[in-house]
Scaffold this active site. Sequence first.
Site, PDB file in Angstrom:
ATOM      1  N   TYR A 106      79.134  12.704  -9.851  1.00 14.84           N
ATOM      2  CA  TYR A 106      79.423  13.305  -8.807  1.00 14.84           C
ATOM      3  C   TYR A 106      79.004  12.730  -7.575  1.00 14.84           C
ATOM      4  O   TYR A 106      79.082  12.062  -6.581  1.00 14.84           O
ATOM      5  CB  TYR A 106      78.158  14.926  -8.452  1.00 14.84           C
ATOM      6  CG  TYR A 106      78.779  15.997  -9.309  1.00 14.84           C
ATOM      7  CD1 TYR A 106      79.394  16.592  -9.250  1.00 14.84           C
ATOM      8  CD2 TYR A 106      78.190  16.239 -10.620  1.00 14.84           C
ATOM      9  CE1 TYR A 106      80.277  17.346  -9.940  1.00 14.84           C
ATOM     10  CE2 TYR A 106      77.917  17.020 -11.697  1.00 14.84           C
ATOM     11  CZ  TYR A 106      79.362  17.810 -11.255  1.00 14.84           C
ATOM     12  OH  TYR A 106      79.327  19.570 -11.789  1.00 14.84           O
ATOM     13  N   HIS A 126      81.055  15.995  -1.927  1.00 11.12           N
ATOM     14  CA  HIS A 126      80.384  16.691  -2.047  1.00 11.12           C
ATOM     15  C   HIS A 126      78.580  15.909  -1.719  1.00 11.12           C
ATOM     16  O   HIS A 126      77.513  17.223  -1.163  1.00 11.12           O
ATOM     17  CB  HIS A 126      80.508  18.007  -2.904  1.00 11.12           C
ATOM     18  CG  HIS A 126      79.440  19.606  -2.261  1.00 11.12           C
ATOM     19  ND1 HIS A 126      79.434  19.804  -1.661  1.00 11.12           N
ATOM     20  CD2 HIS A 126      78.894  20.495  -3.021  1.00 11.12           C
ATOM     21  CE1 HIS A 126      78.681  21.213  -1.852  1.00 11.12           C
ATOM     22  NE2 HIS A 126      79.308  21.138  -2.879  1.00 11.12           N
ATOM     23  N   TYR A 168      70.923  20.815  -8.675  1.00 20.37           N
ATOM     24  CA  TYR A 168      72.824  20.585  -8.121  1.00 20.37           C
ATOM     25  C   TYR A 168      72.311  21.059  -7.124  1.00 20.37           C
ATOM     26  O   TYR A 168      71.692  21.845  -6.442  1.00 20.37           O
ATOM     27  CB  TYR A 168      72.815  21.415  -9.383  1.00 20.37           C
ATOM     28  CG  TYR A 168      72.945  20.494 -10.782  1.00 20.37           C
ATOM     29  CD1 TYR A 168      74.050  20.291 -10.843  1.00 20.37           C
ATOM     30  CD2 TYR A 168      72.198  20.627 -11.622  1.00 20.37           C
ATOM     31  CE1 TYR A 168      74.508  18.914 -12.306  1.00 20.37           C
ATOM     32  CE2 TYR A 168      72.989  19.681 -12.514  1.00 20.37           C
ATOM     33  CZ  TYR A 168      73.398  19.355 -12.666  1.00 20.37           C
ATOM     34  OH  TYR A 168      74.222  17.780 -13.394  1.00 20.37           O
ATOM     35  N   ASN A 192      73.967  24.025  -5.433  1.00 21.59           N
ATOM     36  CA  ASN A 192      73.618  25.904  -4.429  1.00 21.59           C
ATOM     37  C   ASN A 192      72.134  26.218  -5.070  1.00 21.59           C
ATOM     38  O   ASN A 192      71.761  26.591  -4.639  1.00 21.59           O
ATOM     39  CB  ASN A 192      74.458  26.470  -5.722  1.00 21.59           C
ATOM     40  CG  ASN A 192      75.519  26.169  -5.340  1.00 21.59           C
ATOM     41  OD1 ASN A 192      76.272  25.581  -5.047  1.00 21.59           O
ATOM     42  ND2 ASN A 192      76.633  26.122  -6.209  1.00 21.59           N
TER      43      ASN A 192
END
Length: 218
Positions: A30, A35, A80, A82
């Site tokens: 990532y 994000h 992560y 969320n």
Amino acid sequence: MFNTISRRCFCTVAPRPWLFVGLGNPGDKYKGTRHNVGFEMIDAFAESQGIDMNTVHCKAIFGKGFVGEVPVFLAKPQTYMNLSGESAGPLAAYYKLPLNQVLVFHDDMNLPCGVLRLQDKGGHGSHKGLKSVIYHFRDNSEFPRLRIGIGKPPGQMDPKAFLLQKFNVTARQRIDEALHEGIDALKLLLSKGLEVSAKRFNKEQKYKHLRVQTLPVW
């Protein structure tokens, strides 16, 4: 360093500490994605101030230091995106910080790529990382945040796919410039307070917004 921070924080004339939390996803997969600009803002600020991000605390990569006389805690939750609140909530509680001393950095599709906003509060705007943070702050959304614009997905592109893409060359240049501007805004915040710094910084970003909002970045 912790003992030094403790001595300097709790004397009667010392400034109140700040906790800066950057939102993102851990792992090389990532790194560099839209994000993860919250992580990038933490890293850029830490490097600029000589703060080592070399410990793990409350499920976050963590660092602590001073900017002038102001104690600053920096965190990148490793839960992560969320589940970011599982780190941010315990960190704020551990240091007994009021939420107006906790600043969250996050990506925002409602701002053009590279445009920033510094705000004293707000909702989650369907941002799942922010939603988790609010939940773990006992449903309290009255904490400041630095919104980092990444622009909207082109055409009918799935927003989830857009968030997990890396920036192209043009967009990368704008984000890098924004990170430098963010460092200056954060230093101003720590020296002048949120109200003064947000008013000055957002005025500058408003004109930048008008310049860049029509330029393509994908």
